[in-house]
Design an enzyme around this catalytic site. Structure first.
Site, PDB file in Angstrom:
ATOM      1  N   GLY A  16       0.823  -1.221   0.000  1.00  0.00           N
ATOM      2  CA  GLY A  16       0.000   0.000   0.000  1.00  0.00           C
ATOM      3  C   GLY A  16       0.847   1.257   0.000  1.00  0.00           C
ATOM      4  O   GLY A  16       0.618   2.185  -0.782  1.00  0.00           O
ATOM      5  N   CYS A  43       3.590  -8.611   2.179  1.00  0.00           N
ATOM      6  CA  CYS A  43       3.217  -9.423   1.018  1.00  0.00           C
ATOM      7  C   CYS A  43       4.446  -9.972   0.315  1.00  0.00           C
ATOM      8  O   CYS A  43       4.541 -11.173   0.055  1.00  0.00           O
ATOM      9  CB  CYS A  43       2.372  -8.600   0.048  1.00  0.00           C
ATOM     10  SG  CYS A  43       2.103  -9.453  -1.499  1.00  0.00           S
ATOM     11  N   GLU A 185      -3.323 -22.486   4.719  1.00  0.00           N
ATOM     12  CA  GLU A 185      -2.312 -22.449   3.648  1.00  0.00           C
ATOM     13  C   GLU A 185      -1.038 -23.184   4.074  1.00  0.00           C
ATOM     14  O   GLU A 185      -0.481 -23.980   3.316  1.00  0.00           O
ATOM     15  CB  GLU A 185      -1.991 -21.002   3.269  1.00  0.00           C
ATOM     16  CG  GLU A 185      -3.158 -20.340   2.544  1.00  0.00           C
ATOM     17  CD  GLU A 185      -2.864 -18.912   2.077  1.00  0.00           C
ATOM     18  OE1 GLU A 185      -3.593 -18.436   1.215  1.00  0.00           O
ATOM     19  OE2 GLU A 185      -1.928 -18.279   2.582  1.00  0.00           O
ATOM     20  N   HIS A 438     -14.961 -25.759 -23.011  1.00  0.00           N
ATOM     21  CA  HIS A 438     -14.990 -27.173 -22.718  1.00  0.00           C
ATOM     22  C   HIS A 438     -13.688 -27.844 -23.133  1.00  0.00           C
ATOM     23  O   HIS A 438     -13.144 -27.503 -24.181  1.00  0.00           O
ATOM     24  CB  HIS A 438     -16.172 -27.799 -23.485  1.00  0.00           C
ATOM     25  CG  HIS A 438     -16.428 -29.218 -23.119  1.00  0.00           C
ATOM     26  ND1 HIS A 438     -16.925 -29.584 -21.883  1.00  0.00           N
ATOM     27  CD2 HIS A 438     -16.244 -30.356 -23.821  1.00  0.00           C
ATOM     28  CE1 HIS A 438     -17.048 -30.895 -21.844  1.00  0.00           C
ATOM     29  NE2 HIS A 438     -16.642 -31.395 -23.005  1.00  0.00           N
ATOM     30  N   GLU A 443     -16.393 -24.050 -16.668  1.00  0.00           N
ATOM     31  CA  GLU A 443     -17.648 -24.015 -17.423  1.00  0.00           C
ATOM     32  C   GLU A 443     -18.854 -24.359 -16.542  1.00  0.00           C
ATOM     33  O   GLU A 443     -19.984 -24.021 -16.862  1.00  0.00           O
ATOM     34  CB  GLU A 443     -17.591 -24.924 -18.646  1.00  0.00           C
ATOM     35  CG  GLU A 443     -17.564 -26.401 -18.331  1.00  0.00           C
ATOM     36  CD  GLU A 443     -17.464 -27.273 -19.591  1.00  0.00           C
ATOM     37  OE1 GLU A 443     -18.180 -27.000 -20.562  1.00  0.00           O
ATOM     38  OE2 GLU A 443     -16.657 -28.224 -19.592  1.00  0.00           O
TER      39      GLU A 443
HETATM   40  P1  NDP Z   1      -7.473 -15.028  10.263  1.00  0.00           P
HETATM   41  O1  NDP Z   1      -8.183 -13.898  10.874  1.00  0.00           O
HETATM   42  O2  NDP Z   1      -7.773 -15.424   8.873  1.00  0.00           O
HETATM   43  O3  NDP Z   1      -7.702 -16.320  11.165  1.00  0.00           O
HETATM   44  C1  NDP Z   1      -7.377 -16.322  12.523  1.00  0.00           C
HETATM   45  C2  NDP Z   1      -7.664 -17.683  13.071  1.00  0.00           C
HETATM   46  O4  NDP Z   1      -7.166 -17.755  14.392  1.00  0.00           O
HETATM   47  C3  NDP Z   1      -9.139 -18.008  13.141  1.00  0.00           C
HETATM   48  O5  NDP Z   1      -9.321 -19.367  12.856  1.00  0.00           O
HETATM   49  C4  NDP Z   1      -9.483 -17.718  14.602  1.00  0.00           C
HETATM   50  O6  NDP Z   1     -10.509 -18.531  15.122  1.00  0.00           O
HETATM   51  C5  NDP Z   1      -8.191 -18.120  15.288  1.00  0.00           C
HETATM   52  N1  NDP Z   1      -7.977 -17.432  16.550  1.00  0.00           N
HETATM   53  C6  NDP Z   1      -7.957 -16.092  16.778  1.00  0.00           C
HETATM   54  N2  NDP Z   1      -7.674 -15.839  18.066  1.00  0.00           N
HETATM   55  C7  NDP Z   1      -7.499 -17.050  18.651  1.00  0.00           C
HETATM   56  C8  NDP Z   1      -7.183 -17.451  19.975  1.00  0.00           C
HETATM   57  N3  NDP Z   1      -7.004 -16.559  20.936  1.00  0.00           N
HETATM   58  N4  NDP Z   1      -7.095 -18.776  20.225  1.00  0.00           N
HETATM   59  C9  NDP Z   1      -7.288 -19.683  19.259  1.00  0.00           C
HETATM   60  N5  NDP Z   1      -7.589 -19.368  17.985  1.00  0.00           N
HETATM   61  C10 NDP Z   1      -7.690 -18.058  17.690  1.00  0.00           C
HETATM   62  O7  NDP Z   1      -5.929 -14.718  10.491  1.00  0.00           O
HETATM   63  P2  NDP Z   1      -4.602 -15.277   9.827  1.00  0.00           P
HETATM   64  O8  NDP Z   1      -3.563 -15.094  10.872  1.00  0.00           O
HETATM   65  O9  NDP Z   1      -4.793 -16.610   9.229  1.00  0.00           O
HETATM   66  O10 NDP Z   1      -4.349 -14.247   8.654  1.00  0.00           O
HETATM   67  C11 NDP Z   1      -4.352 -12.845   8.898  1.00  0.00           C
HETATM   68  C12 NDP Z   1      -4.910 -12.108   7.718  1.00  0.00           C
HETATM   69  O11 NDP Z   1      -3.968 -12.121   6.676  1.00  0.00           O
HETATM   70  C13 NDP Z   1      -6.146 -12.768   7.121  1.00  0.00           C
HETATM   71  O12 NDP Z   1      -7.313 -12.333   7.748  1.00  0.00           O
HETATM   72  C14 NDP Z   1      -6.086 -12.323   5.697  1.00  0.00           C
HETATM   73  O13 NDP Z   1      -6.776 -11.110   5.575  1.00  0.00           O
HETATM   74  C15 NDP Z   1      -4.619 -12.116   5.433  1.00  0.00           C
HETATM   75  N6  NDP Z   1      -4.103 -13.222   4.606  1.00  0.00           N
HETATM   76  C16 NDP Z   1      -4.560 -13.363   3.331  1.00  0.00           C
HETATM   77  C17 NDP Z   1      -4.114 -14.386   2.535  1.00  0.00           C
HETATM   78  C18 NDP Z   1      -4.640 -14.528   1.160  1.00  0.00           C
HETATM   79  O14 NDP Z   1      -5.182 -13.574   0.631  1.00  0.00           O
HETATM   80  N7  NDP Z   1      -4.547 -15.706   0.551  1.00  0.00           N
HETATM   81  C19 NDP Z   1      -3.129 -15.349   3.009  1.00  0.00           C
HETATM   82  C20 NDP Z   1      -2.730 -15.125   4.370  1.00  0.00           C
HETATM   83  C21 NDP Z   1      -3.202 -14.095   5.120  1.00  0.00           C
HETATM   84  P3  NDP Z   1     -12.081 -18.153  15.021  1.00  0.00           P
HETATM   85  O15 NDP Z   1     -12.499 -18.546  13.669  1.00  0.00           O
HETATM   86  O16 NDP Z   1     -12.687 -18.996  16.084  1.00  0.00           O
HETATM   87  O17 NDP Z   1     -12.158 -16.694  15.299  1.00  0.00           O
END
Ligand code: NDP
Length: 459
Positions: A16, A43, A185, A438, A443
């Protein structure tokens, strides 16, 4: 009128910040960008790019297996992980120099050091203990985010995605805490590389916020590939045990492993950069509050990207940078449109998604659902038990397609194109009127004719 050193000083040279800076400079602004680490940010240096290179690398495990189904005699294969990490790092070095060149070519001054806001027009840059101040008409904060770990006994033993991308040696067993983008991932990468992977999630399923069928399909496919998903479990403590670790769950289960990785979200980098003293207000979660023009509570200070925690995706930060530069330095006011932002998860299989989940669409009105689950043609010969899922969510009243979701090979590539259709407001009839290509998986999106019988999604 005060004579400032620069028209714009940006703190943070991630996707950004770099885009905002170089575009502002291309519009004639005098711009400096402060970075204390490597140009490119999360990134390029610690996220999307290195992760995707490792995803590519890990895919060969399946490819070698699948090749046998097509008559190939594949000899012994093994991963040279240190070589992959080394080559990945060489590529990151190249990208860093490309970013540096882009900044230079656009006339942006790179100030290496740690930036701190002193007041609405002053930034202090600390390099190797020496501090220097610079003034600017406007200041842009684009300092991104950092992994956030909960307060758990022994959490200091855990690594995050930052270190996972740099592991010198592959562990035999890894426990990944969290079920979001990063967790699934990295689970895919490690699993394909032969590591025994356990995911610990506190919820009933992975990927909260995604369409339920997407969540279920990916979880099924990951489990088929051998990833252990421990649902509704919470880590109580992590203890060192021999050369590895014992992860004790509150549910009284203990998992032994060689590495523990936390992927429990990322928090905005807003600490110790002078924001509070300068009067920049933060949200309860520590993100910078801004209006639709990225202006903070201090009129000359702006913020965009992950540090504002709107949507933590690189292309969002880049588009915000474009809108910022045009609005501030090109006399061309632009407001970022956060509707129908497509997203991909580079899990194995991948996810591509744009628009509303079925549950979100149902909150807004009645919907028609079209869904296809199938075994990709390739696997008729490989024998692999793998399935793809494609789903359209259609607003019943307008017949507009409001959600388009896919789990399967190439889903991100496919959904990027369909995102244009959604953004343009395409109806289901227009999808149907489009001729398929196809034989492809894509598709299916233009050939799904049978609505699912009415059902309430179990959310
Ligand atoms: P996310 O917000 O995607 O996921 C966080 C995970 O951690 C959720 O499963 C959440 O559970 C869990 N969690 C949060 N707090 C706790 C806790 N205290 N104890 C146990 N589990 C917990 O975060 P990520 O770290 O995976 O990624 C960060 C951001 O980076 C993403 O939101 C995304 O925007 C970006 N990103 C994008 C990618 C892409 O575009 N392909 C790839 C990687 C990152 P619950 O569901 O229960 O809240």
């Amino acid at each position: 009128m005060t004579d400032f050193d620069y028209d714009l000083i940006t703190i943070g040279a991630g996707s950004g910040g770099v885009r905002a800076s170089r575009m502002s400079a291309s519009f004639g602004a005098r711009v400096a960008i402060v970075e204390n680490s490597r140009v490119g940010g999360t990134c390029v240096m610690r996220g999307c790019v290195p992760k995707k290179l490792l995803v590519y690398g890990s895919h060969f495990a399946d490819d070698f297996e699948d090749a046998k189904g097509f008559g190939w005699e594949v000899g012994e294969t093994k991963i040279n992980w240190p070589k992959l990490i080394k080559d990945k790092n060489t590529e990151l070095d190249r990208l860093e120099s490309v970013y540096g060149r882009i900044l230079r070519d656009n006339g942006v001054t790179h100030l290496q050091g740690r930036g701190r806001v002193v007041d609405g027009h002053t930034v202090e840059v600390e390099t190797d203990g020496a501090k220097k101040t610079y003034t600017a008409k406007k200041i842009l904060i684009s300092t991104g985010g950092w992994p956030s770990l909960p307060d758990v006994v022994g959490v200091e033993h855990a690594i995050t995605s930052n270190e996972a991308l740099e592991l010198i040696e592959l562990p035999k067993r890894i426990v990944i805490v969290g079920g979001g983008y990063i967790a699934v991932e990295f689970a895919g990468i490690f699993n394909a590389m032969g590591v025994d992977v356990s995911i610990i999630i506190r919820a009933g399923n992975i990927l909260r916020g995604f369409d339920e069928d997407v969540r279920d399909t990916l979880a099924d496919e990951m489990e088929k590939k051998g990833v252990h998903i421990h649902r509704e479990c919470v880590v109580q403590s992590i203890e060192k045990s021999g050369d590895g670790f014992s992860v004790l769950l509150r549910e009284n289960e203990t998992i032994e492993c060689d590495r523990v990785m936390y992927a429990t979200g990322r928090k905005p980098n807003t600490k110790d950069i002078g924001l509070e003293q300068a009067g920049v207000e933060l949200t309860d979660h520590g993100a910078i509050k801004t209006d639709e023009n990225f202006q903070t509570t201090v009129s000359s200070i702006f913020a965009l990207g992950d540090v504002t925690a709107r949507i933590q995706l690189t292309p969002v930060a880049i588009n915000e940078g474009v809108a910022f530069a045009n609005t501030q330095f090109n006399d061309n006011p632009m407001v970022m449109d956060y509707n129908a932002v497509p997203a991909a998860v580079f899990s194995q299989p991948t996810i591509g998604t744009v628009g509303l989940s079925e549950a979100e669409a149902r909150e807004q009105g009645e919907v028609d659902i079209y869904m296809s689950r199938f075994r990709p043609m390739k696997h008729t010969l490989t024998g692999r038990d793998a399935h793809s899922m494609m789903k359209l969510v259609v607003d019943r009243a307008s017949q507009r397609v409001v959600g388009c979701h896919m789990v399967g090979d190439d889903a991100p590539e496919i959904i990027q194109g369909f995102a244009v259709a959604l953004k343009a407001g395409a109806t289901k009839a227009q999808f149907d009127a489009t001729v398929g290509i196809h034989p492809t998986a894509a598709e299916e999106f233009v050939t799904m004719r049978e609505k699912l019988p009415d059902h309430d999604e179990d959310v």
